[in-house]
Design a protein around this motif. Structure first.
Motif, PDB file in Angstrom:
ATOM      1  N   GLN A  55      16.547  37.310  -6.630  1.00 33.85           N
ATOM      2  CA  GLN A  55      17.125  36.138  -5.995  1.00 33.85           C
ATOM      3  C   GLN A  55      18.629  36.092  -6.271  1.00 33.85           C
ATOM      4  O   GLN A  55      19.071  36.350  -7.384  1.00 33.85           O
ATOM      5  CB  GLN A  55      16.463  34.872  -6.530  1.00 33.85           C
ATOM      6  CG  GLN A  55      16.900  33.613  -5.836  1.00 33.85           C
ATOM      7  CD  GLN A  55      16.158  32.391  -6.333  1.00 33.85           C
ATOM      8  OE1 GLN A  55      15.967  32.217  -7.525  1.00 33.85           O
ATOM      9  NE2 GLN A  55      15.722  31.556  -5.410  1.00 33.85           N
ATOM     10  N   SER A  74      17.904  29.846  -0.762  1.00 31.42           N
ATOM     11  CA  SER A  74      18.000  31.156  -1.412  1.00 31.42           C
ATOM     12  C   SER A  74      16.643  31.853  -1.334  1.00 31.42           C
ATOM     13  O   SER A  74      15.633  31.290  -1.767  1.00 31.42           O
ATOM     14  CB  SER A  74      18.423  30.968  -2.871  1.00 31.42           C
ATOM     15  OG  SER A  74      18.592  32.211  -3.494  1.00 31.42           O
ATOM     16  N   CYS A  77      12.955  36.493  -3.532  1.00 32.19           N
ATOM     17  CA  CYS A  77      13.034  37.889  -3.958  1.00 32.19           C
ATOM     18  C   CYS A  77      12.924  38.744  -2.704  1.00 32.19           C
ATOM     19  O   CYS A  77      12.723  38.229  -1.612  1.00 32.19           O
ATOM     20  CB  CYS A  77      11.918  38.243  -4.942  1.00 32.19           C
ATOM     21  SG  CYS A  77      10.268  38.158  -4.220  1.00 32.19           S
TER      22      CYS A  77
END
Length: 180
Positions: A55, A74, A77
């Motif tokens: 991230q 955001s 991953c």
């Protein structure tokens, strides 16, 4: 470094982070594509390298921008997958490239699709922790994919490509880990 499993907010995000981490490494992929209408088969071998993306990394920030996600969002991953494919019969190099995947909720954001260089999204789910299922739709086509981790050394994949409700192609893959 914050553990990618700790930043996951949902069960899907936890499972995708775990799946991506377990997929890291170099793989040899033996592929067979069946074109259903003509009955033709194409066999390929690919060298694949999978890298985990944490991230906040620049690749996931770039991917979020490609998808016009707000700066406040955001991706949890992701992975970068680099490949080089060769026709198994002729030995001719068929393709090479890379693609980025980033996860948020139950959506995988990609910088390109199977049959397009434009950014696409896929819905994903896990029928069990070792099997990832994806459904991607664009340009009137549907791509249904299943990736299954078999122990620590193998993965299988199957892709079914459909248009207007008719299945056009099936891709089947056996992938063997060469190194972690």
């Amino acid at each position: 470094m914050t553990s990618p499993l700790k930043v996951a907010k949902t069960a899907e995000e936890y499972l995708i982070a775990e799946f991506f981490l377990e997929s890291v490494g170099k793989w040899r992929s033996e592929r067979r594509y069946y074109t259903l209408s003509s009955g033709t088969t194409k066999e390929m071998v690919s060298a694949i390298a999978v890298r985990f993306l944490e991230q906040g990394c620049k690749e996931l920030q770039k991917l979020a921008q490609l998808h016009d996600l707000p700066d406040s969002v955001s991706l949890v991953c992701g992975t970068e997958v680099i490949w080089e494919s060769t026709d198994s019969i002729t030995g001719k190099k068929e393709s090479q490239g890379s693609t980025l995947f980033g996860a948020l909720g139950n959506i995988l954001y990609r910088d390109r699709g199977f049959a397009t260089s434009k950014p696409v999204t896929a819905e994903y789910y896990f029928p069990n922790p070792k099997t990832l299922c994806l459904r991607t739709e664009y340009n009137g086509s549907v791509f249904e994919e299943e990736l299954k981790l078999i122990g620590s050394k193998y993965r299988t994949r199957q892709t079914i490509i459909s248009r207007a409700g008719e299945q056009l192609m099936i891709g089947q893959y056996l992938e063997k880990r060469l190194e972690s």
